[in-house]
Design a protein around this motif. Structure first.
Motif, mmCIF file in Angstrom:
data_model
loop_
_atom_site.group_PDB
_atom_site.id
_atom_site.type_symbol
_atom_site.label_atom_id
_atom_site.label_comp_id
_atom_site.label_asym_id
_atom_site.label_seq_id
_atom_site.Cartn_x
_atom_site.Cartn_y
_atom_site.Cartn_z
ATOM 1 N N TYR A 283 -3.152 16.032 -6.362
ATOM 2 C CA TYR A 283 -3.934 15.087 -7.210
ATOM 3 C C TYR A 283 -4.562 14.188 -6.244
ATOM 4 O O TYR A 283 -4.059 13.568 -5.396
ATOM 5 N N PRO A 284 -6.056 14.008 -6.350
ATOM 6 C CA PRO A 284 -6.735 12.977 -5.697
ATOM 7 C C PRO A 284 -6.283 11.558 -5.582
ATOM 8 O O PRO A 284 -6.171 10.926 -6.722
ATOM 9 N N ALA A 285 -5.972 11.116 -4.402
ATOM 10 C CA ALA A 285 -5.353 9.979 -4.353
ATOM 11 C C ALA A 285 -6.239 8.605 -4.997
ATOM 12 O O ALA A 285 -5.868 7.725 -5.274
ATOM 13 N N HIS A 286 -7.364 8.943 -4.815
ATOM 14 C CA HIS A 286 -8.618 7.843 -5.179
ATOM 15 C C HIS A 286 -8.515 7.662 -6.696
ATOM 16 O O HIS A 286 -9.241 6.585 -7.362
ATOM 17 N N LYS A 287 -7.743 8.755 -7.208
ATOM 18 C CA LYS A 287 -7.836 8.686 -8.885
ATOM 19 C C LYS A 287 -6.423 8.129 -9.458
ATOM 20 O O LYS A 287 -6.324 8.002 -10.574
ATOM 21 N N HIS B 18 0.896 -1.121 0.088
ATOM 22 C CA HIS B 18 0.121 -0.054 -0.070
ATOM 23 C C HIS B 18 0.936 1.336 -0.023
ATOM 24 O O HIS B 18 1.438 1.531 1.061
ATOM 25 N N LEU B 19 0.977 1.865 -1.233
ATOM 26 C CA LEU B 19 1.933 3.043 -1.218
ATOM 27 C C LEU B 19 1.418 4.287 -0.414
ATOM 28 O O LEU B 19 2.306 4.763 0.378
ATOM 29 N N LEU B 20 0.197 4.690 -0.431
ATOM 30 C CA LEU B 20 -0.247 5.864 0.102
ATOM 31 C C LEU B 20 -1.561 5.593 0.232
ATOM 32 O O LEU B 20 -2.459 4.952 -0.509
ATOM 33 N N PRO B 21 -2.247 6.288 1.342
ATOM 34 C CA PRO B 21 -3.594 6.287 1.782
ATOM 35 C C PRO B 21 -4.614 6.727 0.482
ATOM 36 O O PRO B 21 -4.322 7.687 0.040
ATOM 37 N N GLY B 22 -5.537 6.053 0.057
ATOM 38 C CA GLY B 22 -6.462 6.188 -1.079
ATOM 39 C C GLY B 22 -5.824 5.481 -2.472
ATOM 40 O O GLY B 22 -6.756 5.406 -3.431
ATOM 41 N N VAL B 23 -4.631 5.203 -2.634
ATOM 42 C CA VAL B 23 -4.040 4.928 -3.858
ATOM 43 C C VAL B 23 -4.303 3.377 -3.982
ATOM 44 O O VAL B 23 -4.075 2.545 -3.165
ATOM 45 N N GLU B 24 -4.995 2.911 -4.963
ATOM 46 C CA GLU B 24 -5.316 1.580 -5.224
ATOM 47 C C GLU B 24 -4.318 0.654 -5.961
ATOM 48 O O GLU B 24 -3.567 1.350 -6.648
ATOM 49 N N THR B 25 -3.691 -0.341 -5.137
ATOM 50 C CA THR B 25 -2.673 -0.997 -5.713
ATOM 51 C C THR B 25 -3.397 -2.416 -6.335
ATOM 52 O O THR B 25 -4.519 -3.079 -5.795
ATOM 53 N N ILE B 26 -3.166 -2.445 -7.665
ATOM 54 C CA ILE B 26 -3.874 -3.526 -8.345
ATOM 55 C C ILE B 26 -2.915 -4.605 -8.792
ATOM 56 O O ILE B 26 -1.600 -4.575 -9.109
ATOM 57 N N GLY B 27 -3.693 -5.656 -9.259
ATOM 58 C CA GLY B 27 -2.690 -7.100 -9.796
ATOM 59 C C GLY B 27 -3.254 -7.141 -11.398
ATOM 60 O O GLY B 27 -3.697 -6.216 -11.852
#
Length: 226
Positions: free
Chosen positions: A201-205, A86-95
């Motif tokens: 920049y919004p983390a969730h984006k 998990h890089l930063l709160p809100g940033v999605e890590t994907i496979g």
């Protein structure tokens, strides 16, 4: 009792329902004769990369091994340190499967999405993920030797959809960005993501394919050259 039956049926539907992108892929390609599939139900599917169709599938040679560039197990750390999940709160890590979902969207011309290869052009020249564009990490990282504020402003406004007025940035209508680089030991895409979050920049984006090219090659998935 009736409620329990409904819940059981609903769970079964969720378990066995194929995702929309996978269903589309299945109709389009899904070569039943492929022995090495992407998932149990999906063998391959076609996307558009730079205006040309590219079939994404796994390497069918069951003796195939990972390419030399990604075979090393030990790189000097720093800078090549293992990145967190998990890089930063809100940033999605994907496979990989989530990445394929974003690739499918990008191939269909989703105007609100960009898939970004953060590596330097010499690495990209060896092969990249279909539908991605190259924005080297050095262009967004303020401490890079070739950092130019005007270039960053152009990327943020022309590519990402941000606006700026009197020096104040507005990120309310920006695109979803999917970043990747060489692998879990690579800091190029994390650097880009951290730089963007620091700008507001919004983390969730922001979405991060942590496995990057190392995992992509490890699964024998299709690459393209510029």
């Amino acid at each position: 009792m009736a409620r329990r039956i409904v819940l059981i049926i609903t769970a079964a539907v969720m378990l066995f329902t194929t995702p929309a992108w996978a269903a589309d892929a299945s109709k389009a390609d899904n070569k039943a004769d492929l022995k090495v599939k992407i998932t149990r139900d999906i063998s391959s599917f076609t996307v558009m990369h730079n205006g040309k169709p590219v079939v994404i599938q796994r390497n069918q040679n069951q003796q195939n091994t990972i390419v030399k560039d990604y075979a090393l197990t030990s790189r000097v750390c720093p800078p090549f340190c293992i990145q967190p999940m998990h890089l930063l709160p809100g940033v999605e890590t994907i496979g990989e499967l989530e990445m394929l979902n974003y690739i499918k969207r990008a191939s269909k011309g989703d105007p609100n999405l960009l898939i970004i290869d953060s590596r330097t052009p010499d690495w990209v020249a060896k092969g990249t993920i279909p539908t991605s564009i190259n924005i080297p990490w050095t262009q967004l990282y303020q401490q890079a030797s070739n950092y130019e504020p005007m270039v960053v402003e152009g990327i943020l406004t022309d590519r990402f959809g941000a606006t700026v007025h009197d020096g104040i940035w507005n990120f309310s209508n920006v695109k979803d960005l999917v970043f990747f680089c060489n692998g879990p030991w690579c800091g190029q895409s994390p650097t880009n993501i951290k730089a963007l979050v620091s700008m507001g920049y919004p983390a969730h984006k922001l979405h991060w394919y942590r496995g990057g090219m190392q995992s992509w090659h490890a699964f024998g998935l299709t690459t393209v050259t510029p």
